[in-house]
Design an enzyme around this catalytic site. Structure first.
Site, PDB file in Angstrom:
ATOM      1  N   GLN A  37       0.840  -1.201   0.000  1.00  0.00           N
ATOM      2  CA  GLN A  37       0.000   0.000   0.000  1.00  0.00           C
ATOM      3  C   GLN A  37       0.872   1.247   0.000  1.00  0.00           C
ATOM      4  O   GLN A  37       1.691   1.436   0.908  1.00  0.00           O
ATOM      5  CB  GLN A  37      -0.917   0.009   1.219  1.00  0.00           C
ATOM      6  N   SER A  43       0.694   6.470   2.843  1.00  0.00           N
ATOM      7  CA  SER A  43       1.285   7.426   3.776  1.00  0.00           C
ATOM      8  C   SER A  43       2.516   8.106   3.181  1.00  0.00           C
ATOM      9  O   SER A  43       3.286   7.497   2.423  1.00  0.00           O
ATOM     10  CB  SER A  43       1.679   6.731   5.076  1.00  0.00           C
ATOM     11  N   SER A  99       4.532  -1.276   4.070  1.00  0.00           N
ATOM     12  CA  SER A  99       4.796  -2.657   4.482  1.00  0.00           C
ATOM     13  C   SER A  99       4.994  -3.547   3.264  1.00  0.00           C
ATOM     14  O   SER A  99       4.182  -3.541   2.334  1.00  0.00           O
ATOM     15  CB  SER A  99       3.632  -3.187   5.321  1.00  0.00           C
ATOM     16  N   GLU A 133      -9.072  -1.823   5.730  1.00  0.00           N
ATOM     17  CA  GLU A 133      -7.807  -1.951   6.443  1.00  0.00           C
ATOM     18  C   GLU A 133      -8.060  -2.056   7.936  1.00  0.00           C
ATOM     19  O   GLU A 133      -7.456  -2.872   8.629  1.00  0.00           O
ATOM     20  CB  GLU A 133      -6.913  -0.750   6.145  1.00  0.00           C
ATOM     21  N   GLU A 190      -6.058   8.091  17.994  1.00  0.00           N
ATOM     22  CA  GLU A 190      -6.732   9.393  18.038  1.00  0.00           C
ATOM     23  C   GLU A 190      -7.616   9.596  16.810  1.00  0.00           C
ATOM     24  O   GLU A 190      -8.735  10.118  16.903  1.00  0.00           O
ATOM     25  CB  GLU A 190      -5.696  10.517  18.136  1.00  0.00           C
TER      26      GLU A 190
END
Length: 377
Positions: free
Chosen positions: A107, A110, A142, A225, A360
């Site tokens: 993926q 990020s 990853s 996910e 969060e």
């Protein structure tokens, strides 16, 4: 919710057993074509199976020691998004080798400046004839070093507002211009990577869904996910479970090794076991929602927030029960508290509250989508 599973005389269970009798050592491709890798997916890639049928299939596979192909990002995240928005040609091209484990996936979401705030990503994709040309940097990717394909988010309209102008691609990880650099984590393992993309050319037919509509697909991926990362194992669906820990302590007590005598230890064991049962019920509810045609939503965030803490509770308890063995790097025999499974799990467990959206972020989603609170600014 009734969690009773079909008995031995159920025709569905008999059908699975008959198939396993004919396929004593099934390949990943055979499991995929039988619909046993992702039973809840629609045919022909799955069986449109309801939650109880899925659990029954899981039981039968475990009974004979058959493991599904390992392709967590492909099966858990990329696959459901392709099922949701891919063309028939795209599904036929990618889903079979994805399910069989023949083609591994990663993926590419990020970025150094766009982690929890993913919509701030700056990787660019520009159309050039029959290709898109991609430039940018991704991080915490990853298994990029072993993946054949990656799901990629890139900005295709830099003039659009933050959540708009993003497109969703399938990126060949062996394309010229891709530079993969390892990131070694606290366990000493190499799973994460940073990926640099310099003039990477992606065929135009690798665009998934409409141009500039990638953010909506990203939400589908992230929802799945969070379902995948809150799977049955304590470490994002992998590794030991609460039941494994309870069984281990039970065997130690039966063997005279002690380890679960104190009231506080018994209380902590009961606590992690109860957490596991709550997570199991939540997982069934989410699977039921998917079968009803609803994309994973806030309930995925609820479950992941609980599952992350649950994984850390299991590993913290295992560390305390291991005593002096917890100071060593997995020196005990398999099935003991000195097993490296537990020491590695303790070191890895802090990552649970970061990957797939921080704790969060999950609580913000719950606050907005479930409690109706105003958007966090």
């Amino acid at each position: 919710m009734d969690l009773g599973l079909p008995g031995d005389d159920d025709p569905r269970r008999r059908q699975v057993r008959a198939w396993l009798d004919e396929h004593l050592h099934p390949t990943g491709r055979q499991l995929a074509e039988a619909g046993y890798v992702a039973p809840h997916w629609a045919a022909p890639y799955g069986l449109d199976a309801d939650p109880l049928t899925q659990l029954m299939i899981d039981e039968e596979l475990r009974r004979v020691g058959v493991r599904r192909p390992v392709n967590p990002i492909g099966i858990g995240w990329a696959g459901p998004t392709l099922m949701y928005a891919g063309t028939e040609e795209q599904k036929d091209r990618w889903l079979w080798p994805l399910l069989s484990g023949e083609e591994f996936w990663c993926q590419l979401f990020s970025e150094p400046g766009a982690g929890s705030d993913l919509a701030s990503l700056t990787t660019r994709a520009e159309r050039d004839g029959d290709h898109w040309v991609v430039n940018g940097q991704k991080v915490w990717t990853s298994y990029a070093h072993i993946a054949k394909w990656g799901i990629l988010l890139a900005r295709t309209d830099p003039t659009a507002t933050k959540h708009m102008g993003i497109s969703y691609f399938v990126c060949p990880m062996d394309a010229p211009g891709i530079d993969i650099r390892p990131l070694i984590d606290m366990t000493g393992e190499h799973a994460f990577n940073e990926v640099f993309l310099t003039d990477v050319r992606i065929p135009a037919d690798h665009l998934i869904g409409p141009e500039h509509a990638g953010w909506e697909l990203a939400k589908v991926t992230l929802g799945n996910e969070r379902v995948s990362l809150s799977g049955e194992g304590a470490l994002w669906g992998m590794g030991p479970t609460a039941e494994d820990l309870v069984d281990l302590i039970r065997s130690r007590v039966a063997g005279g090794a002690g380890g679960a005598a104190s009231a506080s230890t018994r209380d902590r064991l009961v606590h992690v076991w109860i957490e596991a049962q709550i997570l199991r019920v939540l997982r069934l509810r989410m699977v039921s929602a998917v079968l009803a045609g609803r994309a994973p939503g806030a309930e995925a965030s609820v479950r992941k927030a609980i599952a992350d803490a649950h994984g850390q509770h299991i590993m913290d308890l295992a560390r305390d029960l291991a005593g002096p063995h917890a100071m060593l790097n997995g020196t005990g025999p398999i099935g003991s508290l000195g097993d490296p499974t537990w020491s590695r799990g303790f070191l890895f467990s802090p990552a649970l509250t970061v990957g797939g959206g921080t704790a969060e972020v999950q609580r913000n989603i719950v606050a907005e989508k479930v409690l109706g609170l105003p958007r966090d600014t």
